[in-house]
Write a protein that holds these residues in place. Structure first.
Motif, PDB file in Angstrom:
ATOM      1  N   CYS A 223       0.518  -1.126  -0.469  1.00 29.34           N
ATOM      2  CA  CYS A 223       0.216   0.366  -0.160  1.00 29.34           C
ATOM      3  C   CYS A 223       0.628   1.270   0.205  1.00 29.34           C
ATOM      4  CB  CYS A 223      -1.450  -0.129   1.252  1.00 29.34           C
ATOM      5  SG  CYS A 223      -1.998   1.896   1.378  1.00 29.34           S
ATOM      6  N   CYS A 226       0.405   2.949   3.794  1.00 30.53           N
ATOM      7  CA  CYS A 226       0.583   2.922   5.256  1.00 30.53           C
ATOM      8  C   CYS A 226       1.574   1.685   5.515  1.00 30.53           C
ATOM      9  CB  CYS A 226      -0.887   2.155   5.334  1.00 30.53           C
ATOM     10  SG  CYS A 226      -1.315   0.959   5.571  1.00 30.53           S
ATOM     11  N   CYS A 256      -5.378  -3.684   0.630  1.00 26.57           N
ATOM     12  CA  CYS A 256      -4.812  -3.073   1.637  1.00 26.57           C
ATOM     13  C   CYS A 256      -4.956  -3.935   3.188  1.00 26.57           C
ATOM     14  CB  CYS A 256      -4.288  -1.762   1.738  1.00 26.57           C
ATOM     15  SG  CYS A 256      -3.633  -1.696   3.461  1.00 26.57           S
ATOM     16  N   CYS A 259      -4.826  -0.434   6.055  1.00 29.89           N
ATOM     17  CA  CYS A 259      -6.093   0.258   6.446  1.00 29.89           C
ATOM     18  C   CYS A 259      -6.969   0.327   5.323  1.00 29.89           C
ATOM     19  CB  CYS A 259      -5.483   1.600   5.438  1.00 29.89           C
ATOM     20  SG  CYS A 259      -5.259   2.062   3.770  1.00 29.89           S
TER      21      CYS A 259
HETATM   22 ZN    ZN Z   1      -2.932   0.892   3.505  1.00 36.17          ZN
END
Ligand code: ZN
Length: 285
Positions: A223, A226, A256, A259
């Motif tokens: 990701c 994050c 993801c 998140c």
């Molecule tokens: Zn993420």
């Protein structure tokens, strides 16, 4: 060969005018020379030429080298009178010191992952033997996103004090990427890189080249926001997070695991593919 004639004051070192040595000091001066890309970091007057200085009592090679602006993370082999020496060796009057840069990592064999096949579940791919993980300092957010785009585990530091960042990088074995030389000089930072380039894409190419990352890249496996791993998802799994036009026109998604952000191969994704291609195909191998 021209010599550094006056290197000014550097922390615990006192550089003197070479022409005044005989009149001022009985002990012989210490002579240091920086090689290769380390010349990017030293004061102009010490670049590509030997520089004489008088070191502080009990100064080590680490002290002396860092007093010229070169963090220990940038240093490869240090030679004293032509023989390799550790950074904790004391500097003695009359020493002749040659400081060579940490060599770039040789890229592993094998082609880089293709930027054209971004939706294969990351877990289905072969895991390279050694993939470095990074901690980028708070000012290198763009670089951190580029490395995540290529699948490299890259944390972005907050504005924590240097001591805390050094503890963190020491604790989990990450490579610290920074443009803060004082941070990189910290003893607990064992692996790091002073990022020379100032623009994001140039910084990414510099790091890819230095650490031999191109063959290890796994684009679109992490990701951008994050840093958590992505996994493939069915339309049904992510349906409630999708704009209606996307749900109607796409079949392949990644999700993801940190998140919850959903990615699909739309126009933004295609732009990122071009970025990936530029980063991993232009990096010398
Ligand atoms: Zn993420």
């Amino acid at each position: 060969m021209r010599e550094c004639s006056h290197a000014g004051r550097f922390g615990g070192l006192r550089a003197v005018n070479a022409g005044a040595i005989g009149a001022t000091y009985r002990k012989p001066m210490t002579r240091i020379r920086f090689h290769g890309e380390l010349n990017d970091l030293v004061p102009r007057r010490a670049r590509n030429r030997p520089c004489e200085f008088r070191s502080a009592e009990n100064a080590t090679l680490k002290h002396a080298i860092e007093a010229f602006g070169v963090p220990h993370t940038e240093v490869g082999t240090v030679l004293v009178h032509g023989a390799p020496a550790p950074l904790d060796r004391r500097v003695e009057p009359g020493d002749t010191i040659d400081v060579h840069p940490a060599p770039a990592v040789e890229p592993a064999d094998g082609p880089p992952e293709s930027a054209e096949a971004p939706l294969e579940p990351a877990g289905a791919r072969a895991q390279p033997a050694e993939r470095p993980a990074f901690l980028a300092d708070a000012h290198l957010g763009g670089l951190a996103r580029r490395l995540r785009l290529l699948g490299f585990d890259t944390l972005l530091a907050d504005d924590a004090p240097d001591e805390m960042l050094a503890e963190r990088v020491d604790g989990d074995g990450r490579v610290l990427l920074s443009r803060d030389r004082e941070l990189l000089k910290h003893r607990k930072v064992l692996r790091g890189r002073y990022v020379r380039a100032q623009r994001t894409d140039e910084q990414a190419k510099e790091v890819i080249r230095h650490f031999g990352l191109a063959p290890l890249a796994r684009p679109f496996s992490r990701c951008l926001e994050c840093n958590a791993p992505l996994r493939s998802a069915t339309r049904q799994e992510v349906l409630e997070r999708l704009p209606p036009d996307v749900a109607a026109t796409h079949d392949a998604f990644t999700f993801c695991t940190g998140c919850g952000r959903v990615y699909w191969p739309g126009s933004h994704w295609r732009r990122l593919q071009a970025v990936v291609r530029a980063l991993i195909s232009e990096a010398p191998r």
